[in-house]
Design a protein around this motif. Structure first.
Motif, PDB file in Angstrom:
ATOM      1  N   ALA A  44       0.766  -1.129   0.065  1.00 46.83           N
ATOM      2  CA  ALA A  44      -0.108  -0.046  -0.139  1.00 46.83           C
ATOM      3  C   ALA A  44       0.753   1.237  -0.206  1.00 46.83           C
ATOM      4  O   ALA A  44       1.929   1.291   0.608  1.00 46.83           O
ATOM      5  CB  ALA A  44      -0.832   0.021   1.221  1.00 46.83           C
ATOM      6  N   ARG A  45       0.337   2.320  -0.693  1.00 45.24           N
ATOM      7  CA  ARG A  45       1.067   3.501  -0.823  1.00 45.24           C
ATOM      8  C   ARG A  45       0.735   4.262   0.622  1.00 45.24           C
ATOM      9  O   ARG A  45      -0.295   4.583   0.824  1.00 45.24           O
ATOM     10  CB  ARG A  45       0.762   4.223  -2.095  1.00 45.24           C
ATOM     11  CG  ARG A  45       1.628   5.714  -2.012  1.00 45.24           C
ATOM     12  CD  ARG A  45       1.484   6.461  -3.444  1.00 45.24           C
ATOM     13  NE  ARG A  45       1.943   5.482  -4.389  1.00 45.24           N
ATOM     14  CZ  ARG A  45       3.069   5.523  -4.874  1.00 45.24           C
ATOM     15  NH1 ARG A  45       4.078   6.342  -4.122  1.00 45.24           N
ATOM     16  NH2 ARG A  45       3.462   4.751  -5.857  1.00 45.24           N
ATOM     17  N   VAL A  46       1.774   4.825   1.191  1.00 50.27           N
ATOM     18  CA  VAL A  46       1.446   5.531   2.373  1.00 50.27           C
ATOM     19  C   VAL A  46       2.378   6.881   2.040  1.00 50.27           C
ATOM     20  O   VAL A  46       3.771   6.767   2.249  1.00 50.27           O
ATOM     21  CB  VAL A  46       2.128   5.110   3.621  1.00 50.27           C
ATOM     22  CG1 VAL A  46       1.811   5.989   4.709  1.00 50.27           C
ATOM     23  CG2 VAL A  46       1.183   3.767   3.957  1.00 50.27           C
ATOM     24  N   GLY A  47       1.584   8.067   1.533  1.00 54.57           N
ATOM     25  CA  GLY A  47       2.615   9.247   1.138  1.00 54.57           C
ATOM     26  C   GLY A  47       3.487   8.761   0.007  1.00 54.57           C
ATOM     27  O   GLY A  47       2.727   8.176  -1.026  1.00 54.57           O
ATOM     28  N   LYS A  48       4.748   8.785  -0.004  1.00 57.48           N
ATOM     29  CA  LYS A  48       5.746   8.686  -1.210  1.00 57.48           C
ATOM     30  C   LYS A  48       6.040   7.294  -0.928  1.00 57.48           C
ATOM     31  O   LYS A  48       7.063   6.829  -1.668  1.00 57.48           O
ATOM     32  CB  LYS A  48       6.515   9.649  -1.272  1.00 57.48           C
ATOM     33  CG  LYS A  48       6.072  10.855  -1.539  1.00 57.48           C
ATOM     34  CD  LYS A  48       7.359  11.951  -1.828  1.00 57.48           C
ATOM     35  CE  LYS A  48       6.537  13.440  -1.994  1.00 57.48           C
ATOM     36  NZ  LYS A  48       7.740  14.348  -2.151  1.00 57.48           N
ATOM     37  N   THR A  49       5.931   6.366   0.321  1.00 59.82           N
ATOM     38  CA  THR A  49       6.502   5.085   0.466  1.00 59.82           C
ATOM     39  C   THR A  49       5.340   4.089   0.283  1.00 59.82           C
ATOM     40  O   THR A  49       4.229   4.240   0.336  1.00 59.82           O
ATOM     41  CB  THR A  49       6.813   5.257   1.755  1.00 59.82           C
ATOM     42  OG1 THR A  49       7.744   6.411   1.898  1.00 59.82           O
ATOM     43  CG2 THR A  49       7.645   3.714   2.103  1.00 59.82           C
TER      44      THR A  49
END
Length: 92
Positions: A43-48
């Motif tokens: 899953a994408r969390v911000g840019k990570t």
């Protein structure tokens, strides 16, 4: 808990019949279950990108507060109570 289980459509929170209003604790709990990964995924969390195992979520307190129309403090207390009852685990 005992008493069996029942299926709930994942789109219940987007159904046009229901008003957009602050969640009850029960609704917040069902929302967390709905959002949990049903299989290992990323899953994408911000840019990570983060790896989630089955049953995990990745949300900030601020995101949950906005989603549930609660204060961040109320979210924190609710999650702490869920954790103290061994209903969830949290990581930072």
């Amino acid at each position: 808990m005992s008493g069996g289980v029942f299926a709930v459509s994942r789109n219940i929170f987007e159904h046009e019949f229901f008003a957009n209003e602050p969640f009850t604790e029960r609704e917040a709990w069902i929302w967390l279950i709905r959002e949990a990964a049903w299989k290992d995924r990323r899953a994408r969390v911000g840019k990570t990108l983060v790896s989630l195992k089955r049953g995990q979520c990745s949300f900030s307190m601020r995101f949950l507060a906005d989603a549930w129309s609660w204060s961040k403090y109320r979210v924190h207390r609710f999650l702490a109570r869920l954790e103290s009852e061994a209903m969830i685990g949290t990581e930072t």
